[in-house]
Design an enzyme around this catalytic site. Structure first.
Site, mmCIF file in Angstrom:
data_model
loop_
_atom_site.group_PDB
_atom_site.id
_atom_site.type_symbol
_atom_site.label_atom_id
_atom_site.label_comp_id
_atom_site.label_asym_id
_atom_site.label_seq_id
_atom_site.Cartn_x
_atom_site.Cartn_y
_atom_site.Cartn_z
ATOM 1 C CD GLN A 1 -2.549 1.028 2.796
ATOM 2 O OE1 GLN A 1 -2.099 0.342 3.710
ATOM 3 N NE2 GLN A 1 -3.671 1.682 2.893
ATOM 4 N N GLY A 2 0.833 2.014 -1.076
ATOM 5 C CA GLY A 2 1.675 3.210 -1.185
ATOM 6 C C GLY A 2 0.879 4.477 -0.975
ATOM 7 C CB SER B 1 2.414 6.935 4.609
ATOM 8 O OG SER B 1 1.285 6.411 5.228
ATOM 9 C CD GLU C 1 -4.999 0.203 6.644
ATOM 10 O OE1 GLU C 1 -5.167 1.078 5.759
ATOM 11 O OE2 GLU C 1 -3.876 -0.117 7.077
ATOM 12 C CD GLU D 1 -3.065 10.672 18.788
ATOM 13 O OE1 GLU D 1 -2.790 10.024 17.755
ATOM 14 O OE2 GLU D 1 -2.626 10.366 19.908
HETATM 15 C C1 FAD Z 1 3.291 -0.725 11.467
HETATM 16 C C2 FAD Z 1 2.923 0.311 10.457
HETATM 17 C C3 FAD Z 1 2.670 -0.078 9.155
HETATM 18 C C4 FAD Z 1 2.329 0.878 8.206
HETATM 19 N N1 FAD Z 1 2.132 0.451 6.916
HETATM 20 C C5 FAD Z 1 1.831 1.359 5.962
HETATM 21 C C6 FAD Z 1 1.671 0.940 4.613
HETATM 22 O O1 FAD Z 1 1.783 -0.241 4.286
HETATM 23 N N2 FAD Z 1 1.408 1.880 3.687
HETATM 24 C C7 FAD Z 1 1.265 3.205 4.003
HETATM 25 O O2 FAD Z 1 0.978 3.990 3.111
HETATM 26 N N3 FAD Z 1 1.452 3.638 5.272
HETATM 27 C C8 FAD Z 1 1.731 2.746 6.253
HETATM 28 N N4 FAD Z 1 1.917 3.176 7.554
HETATM 29 C C9 FAD Z 1 1.957 4.616 7.831
HETATM 30 C C10 FAD Z 1 0.768 5.134 8.629
HETATM 31 O O3 FAD Z 1 -0.365 5.235 7.833
HETATM 32 C C11 FAD Z 1 1.153 6.512 9.163
HETATM 33 O O4 FAD Z 1 2.216 6.319 10.073
HETATM 34 C C12 FAD Z 1 0.007 7.215 9.870
HETATM 35 O O5 FAD Z 1 -0.989 7.565 8.953
HETATM 36 C C13 FAD Z 1 0.454 8.475 10.608
HETATM 37 O O6 FAD Z 1 1.178 9.318 9.776
HETATM 38 P P1 FAD Z 1 2.639 9.838 10.206
HETATM 39 O O7 FAD Z 1 3.449 8.656 10.625
HETATM 40 O O8 FAD Z 1 3.153 10.684 9.085
HETATM 41 O O9 FAD Z 1 2.402 10.705 11.482
HETATM 42 P P2 FAD Z 1 1.904 12.225 11.534
HETATM 43 O O10 FAD Z 1 0.734 12.403 10.645
HETATM 44 O O11 FAD Z 1 3.086 13.131 11.312
HETATM 45 O O12 FAD Z 1 1.405 12.342 13.023
HETATM 46 C C14 FAD Z 1 2.292 12.583 14.114
HETATM 47 C C15 FAD Z 1 1.459 12.736 15.381
HETATM 48 O O13 FAD Z 1 0.606 13.892 15.261
HETATM 49 C C16 FAD Z 1 -0.759 13.528 15.456
HETATM 50 N N5 FAD Z 1 -1.615 14.301 14.555
HETATM 51 C C17 FAD Z 1 -1.381 14.550 13.233
HETATM 52 N N6 FAD Z 1 -2.410 15.269 12.719
HETATM 53 C C18 FAD Z 1 -3.295 15.480 13.716
HETATM 54 C C19 FAD Z 1 -4.542 16.148 13.819
HETATM 55 N N7 FAD Z 1 -5.072 16.730 12.753
HETATM 56 N N8 FAD Z 1 -5.184 16.126 15.012
HETATM 57 C C20 FAD Z 1 -4.651 15.516 16.100
HETATM 58 N N9 FAD Z 1 -3.448 14.871 16.066
HETATM 59 C C21 FAD Z 1 -2.782 14.850 14.903
HETATM 60 C C22 FAD Z 1 -0.826 12.055 15.102
HETATM 61 O O14 FAD Z 1 -1.923 11.415 15.711
HETATM 62 C C23 FAD Z 1 0.518 11.559 15.625
HETATM 63 O O15 FAD Z 1 0.445 11.309 16.999
HETATM 64 C C24 FAD Z 1 2.251 2.245 8.545
HETATM 65 C C25 FAD Z 1 2.496 2.634 9.856
HETATM 66 C C26 FAD Z 1 2.839 1.690 10.803
HETATM 67 C C27 FAD Z 1 3.125 2.157 12.207
#
Ligand code: FAD
Length: 411
Positions: A128-129, A131, A246, A386
């Site tokens: 899944q691409g 993020s 999901e 969140e």
């Molecule tokens: C084990 C694992 C597998 C994954 N696999 C995939 C995958 O296969 N494909 C893929 O595309 N992605 C994948 N992901 C990525 C995942 O979707 C993202 O990590 C997630 O959406 C959060 O984005 P971020 O890591 O950029 O954090 P950020 O968006 O930068 O968030 C950082 C912090 O800020 C908080 N925050 C951000 N915006 C808000 C808001 N508006 N209100 C309140 N709080 C907020 C968040 O809750 C978090 O605590 C995976 C993640 C994990 C941990």
């Protein structure tokens, strides 16, 4: 909420039970049953083939696409019976839970005929691409570009946290196809072959030593023009469908896994003489109560779906937030109950662990330690807790929207 199942589904329940009894390995689920890693690998291969032959993978899909066309209640019974005996019910998560149903809902006839058979028999591996380094929760800020060149798209950019990209044949990818459009518009959902020059997959090592997810770099990567799902520049809506699958996939059966796990934690507490500690008792009772809440909420989701009241997105967000926080807290309790034993590596490289994410052979975490580590990620993937709260606030409670729009995503 109706807690009774219609009598007509009982013969179907019996059929599934019988199939499971005939097909699961002897002793499956009995105390002390274990497999070496090699045995587990062989089992996974054979089991997928058996499921496929039995027509159980994606059995709710229409018959013309290889499913059994099960009704919703039959699908629930199927899921329940497999969950009761802890038998896996899928070829591969990304294919049959995420991209498969998305293609069925949004894909062209040609896309369905091309991709659905390989999803059902597990022969096409997907990742899944969604993020990117600057687009996680705020997914609509994604910058990966896809530009048309004749009958092809040419893709440049970077994805991150791409689970199992190192094994995937295809990536379902969000790319910006109209940079002039507002940020939620101008995105397309593409099915891109992974095995080509221009794609570089770099593993990211996790705290337990495993490297399940990756950075993926795209330099002039090619994809046929027809591999857009749901129409050009309509990718946001299509992606929201995928995220709905999901978040909502295990709503009616998830509590069974947690109940089984909690039973083990209670047994461990008794064995370690910790059940006389009032604080431990309180934490165990809280955990037990939350598993019951999940069970009841599962019935709510089912009733909602059966009645066609379509609160699925909101209920999915509630469920995802609730189970992931429950599990993080309960895994902490489980490690606390182990005392000092929880701090040392008690697994072995031959453990029965292939179905859990786990570390390297030279970092042998136990089943429970692996589950503890992984639980830390569960409040993040698929949209953070969140973000689920924001969805619940806005769509369930009707609170005002966040001042800055756009943060309702995840992958
Ligand atoms: C084990 C694992 C597998 C994954 N696999 C995939 C995958 O296969 N494909 C893929 O595309 N992605 C994948 N992901 C990525 C995942 O979707 C993202 O990590 C997630 O959406 C959060 O984005 P971020 O890591 O950029 O954090 P950020 O968006 O930068 O968030 C950082 C912090 O800020 C908080 N925050 C951000 N915006 C808000 C808001 N508006 N209100 C309140 N709080 C907020 C968040 O809750 C978090 O605590 C995976 C993640 C994990 C941990």
């Amino acid at each position: 909420m109706d807690l009774d199942y219609p009598a007509e589904v009982e013969p179907f329940r019996t059929e599934i039970r019988q199939w499971l009894t005939e097909n699961l390995p002897d002793g499956w689920g009995a105390p002390g049953f274990s497999m070496t890693r090699a045995e587990r690998r062989a089992f996974n291969r054979e089991w997928t083939a058996k499921l496929f032959a039995g027509g159980w993978i994606c059995a709710s899909w229409p018959k013309e696409y290889g499913g059994k066309g099960l009704t919703l209640i039959e699908s629930v019974v199927l899921n329940e019976e497999f969950a009761k005996v802890d038998a896996p019910l899928r070829a591969a998560f990304f294919g049959d839970t995420l991209v498969g149903p998305t293609i069925l809902q949004w894909g062209t006839q040609e896309q369905k005929e091309r991709f659905i058979p390989g999803i059902l028999d597990g022969s096409i591996a997907w990742c899944q691409g969604f993020s990117e380094p600057d687009a996680g929760s705020d997914l609509a800020s994604l910058k990966t570009r896809a530009e048309r060149d004749g009958e092809e798209w040419v893709i440049n950019g970077q994805k991150v946290w791409t689970t199992q990209a190192q094994f995937a044949d295809y990536i379902f990818l969000l790319a910006r196809t109209d940079p002039e459009a507002p940020k939620h518009a101008g995105i397309s959902y593409l099915l891109v072959p992974m095995n080509q020059a221009g794609i570089e997959v770099r593993p990211i090592e996790q705290v337990d030593g495993s490297a399940d997810f990756n950075e993926v770099f795209f330099t002039d990567v090619r994809c046929p023009r027809d591999n857009v799902v749901g129409g050009e520049n309509n990718g946001w809506k299509v992606a929201m469908t995928t995220l709905g699958f999901e978040r909502g996939s295990s709503a009616t059966t998830g509590h069974r896994r947690f109940q089984r796990e909690l039973d083990g934690i209670m047994a461990q507490a008794k064995k370690n003489g910790r059940t006389s500690d009032p604080l431990v008792r309180q934490r165990l009772a809280t955990a037990w109560t939350k598993v019951k809440i999940m069970q009841i909420n599962g019935f709510r989701s089912l009733t909602d779906a059966l009645n066609g009241t379509h609160h699925a997105a909101a209920l999915g967000a509630c469920n995802k937030m609730f189970w992931s926080e429950y599990h993080r807290d309960t895994m902490e309790l489980a490690i606390d109950l182990l005392g000092m034993d929880g701090q040392i590596l008690t697994g072995s490289s031959e453990d029965n662990l292939d179905r859990l994410r786990r570390g390297r052979d030279d970092y042998p975490v136990s089943d429970l330690q692996a589950a503890f580590f992984f639980s830390r990620s569960e409040t993040i993937w698929g949209g953070t807790a969140e973000i689920q709260r924001n969805i619940v606030g806005e769509r369930v409670l009707g609170l005002p929207k966040e001042p800055k729009a756009g943060a309702t995503a995840g992958g």
